[in-house]
Design an enzyme around this catalytic site. Structure first.
Site, PDB file in Angstrom:
ATOM      1  N   CYS A 107     -42.534  77.835  23.498  1.00 37.52           N
ATOM      2  CA  CYS A 107     -42.635  78.361  24.865  1.00 37.52           C
ATOM      3  C   CYS A 107     -42.299  79.840  24.954  1.00 37.52           C
ATOM      4  O   CYS A 107     -43.052  80.634  25.525  1.00 37.52           O
ATOM      5  CB  CYS A 107     -41.774  77.538  25.811  1.00 37.52           C
ATOM      6  SG  CYS A 107     -39.982  77.673  25.517  1.00 37.52           S
ATOM      7  N   HIS A 138     -36.630  76.268  28.914  1.00 36.58           N
ATOM      8  CA  HIS A 138     -38.089  76.305  28.785  1.00 36.58           C
ATOM      9  C   HIS A 138     -38.634  77.391  29.699  1.00 36.58           C
ATOM     10  O   HIS A 138     -38.098  77.645  30.786  1.00 36.58           O
ATOM     11  CB  HIS A 138     -38.695  74.945  29.159  1.00 36.58           C
ATOM     12  CG  HIS A 138     -40.172  74.858  28.883  1.00 36.58           C
ATOM     13  ND1 HIS A 138     -40.690  74.769  27.611  1.00 36.58           N
ATOM     14  CD2 HIS A 138     -41.243  74.864  29.726  1.00 36.58           C
ATOM     15  CE1 HIS A 138     -42.008  74.712  27.673  1.00 36.58           C
ATOM     16  NE2 HIS A 138     -42.364  74.768  28.941  1.00 36.58           N
ATOM     17  N   HIS A 195     -48.135  77.392  29.799  1.00 38.10           N
ATOM     18  CA  HIS A 195     -47.012  77.368  28.868  1.00 38.10           C
ATOM     19  C   HIS A 195     -47.388  76.599  27.604  1.00 38.10           C
ATOM     20  O   HIS A 195     -48.429  75.938  27.540  1.00 38.10           O
ATOM     21  CB  HIS A 195     -45.793  76.721  29.532  1.00 38.10           C
ATOM     22  CG  HIS A 195     -45.973  75.264  29.854  1.00 38.10           C
ATOM     23  ND1 HIS A 195     -44.974  74.327  29.676  1.00 38.10           N
ATOM     24  CD2 HIS A 195     -47.037  74.564  30.340  1.00 38.10           C
ATOM     25  CE1 HIS A 195     -45.409  73.123  30.047  1.00 38.10           C
ATOM     26  NE2 HIS A 195     -46.647  73.252  30.458  1.00 38.10           N
TER      27      HIS A 195
END
Length: 241
Positions: free
Chosen positions: A135, A189, A201
């Site tokens: 990520c 994240h 993402h």
């Protein structure tokens, strides 16, 4: 041989009639050659009308025939989003229309750069197309490549970077970083907001870069904040080594 006076007079009369006939015939031929075709109007008014009609015919003959206007080509942004499955074909629903407008109007270069990597596989610790992305490796790569802003490597470090401003969820604009708690840890994240409640993402192992909706229950309850970079300043900053 001498002719009788009566006979001479008859022959002279015939010759005169023949000459008169020939003259009349010649005059008729000349008149026929110069006379206007049947139905043609003569006189000053008629000639004026004929001139107007001829001028109109000339304009019609020289005027280019109307060409069919080609349909405008679909612009690059629409085509790109459609090819990536982010817009429905035909009449767009209002949500897709708003998403398209937001991508065009705000941070479009960064968002479109990110969308170029849709489908690239997830790789823990990855930060390239060849090796895949995690990520934060994905967001770092996009910001550096598109606007020249080098972010920290980890998601929690990006959230704490002093060059990024904290913003509220209702203030989100395309190009903002969005953070989530997916590992029982705040800012574990990160993704890039693209508009209309959606973000792009690199999700997790076994998956690939994709667009998802932050309003889905999973993401909605894990959202922990957003950050905004000064993209214009970053793009205009001189490159340093």
């Amino acid at each position: 041989m001498s002719l009788a006076p009566a006979t001479l007079l008859k022959r002279l009369a015939s010759a005169c009639l023949l000459a008169a006939g020939c003259a009349a015939h010649a005059q008729g031929v000349a008149h026929a050659a110069t006379a206007p075709p049947p139905g043609t109007m003569t006189g000053a008014y008629g000639q004026s009308l004929q001139q107007q009609q001829q001028a109109s015919a000339d304009r019609t003959a020289t005027q280019p025939s109307p060409a069919t206007k080609p349909a405008p080509a679909q612009d690059a942004v629409s085509r790109f989003l459609s090819e990536r499955g982010l817009l429905n074909g035909g009449a767009e629903p209002s949500g897709s229309s708003r998403l398209l407008a937001s991508v065009r109007d705000t941070a479009s270069d960064l968002v479109l750069s990110a969308m170029n990597f849709l489908g690239v596989r997830y790789k823990l610790g990855g930060n390239s197309v060849e090796n895949g992305f995690d990520c934060s490796g994905f967001t770092r790569h996009i910001f550096e490549m598109s606007v020249g802003l080098v972010l920290p490597r980890r998601a929690d470090e990006q959230a704490k970077d002093s060059s990024l401003a904290a913003i509220r969820r209702e203030e989100l604009k395309p190009g903002d970083l969005v953070f989530f708690n997916t590992m029982r840890r705040t800012f574990s994240h990160v993704g890039i907001y693209v508009g209309e409640g959606k973000f792009i993402h690199a999700p997790r192992s076994g998956s690939a870069v994709r667009v998802e909706d932050m309003r889905d229950s999973y993401w909605a309850k894990r959202f922990t904040g957003a950050r905004r970079a000064d993209l214009k300043a970053a793009a205009e900053a001189p490159v340093t080594h």
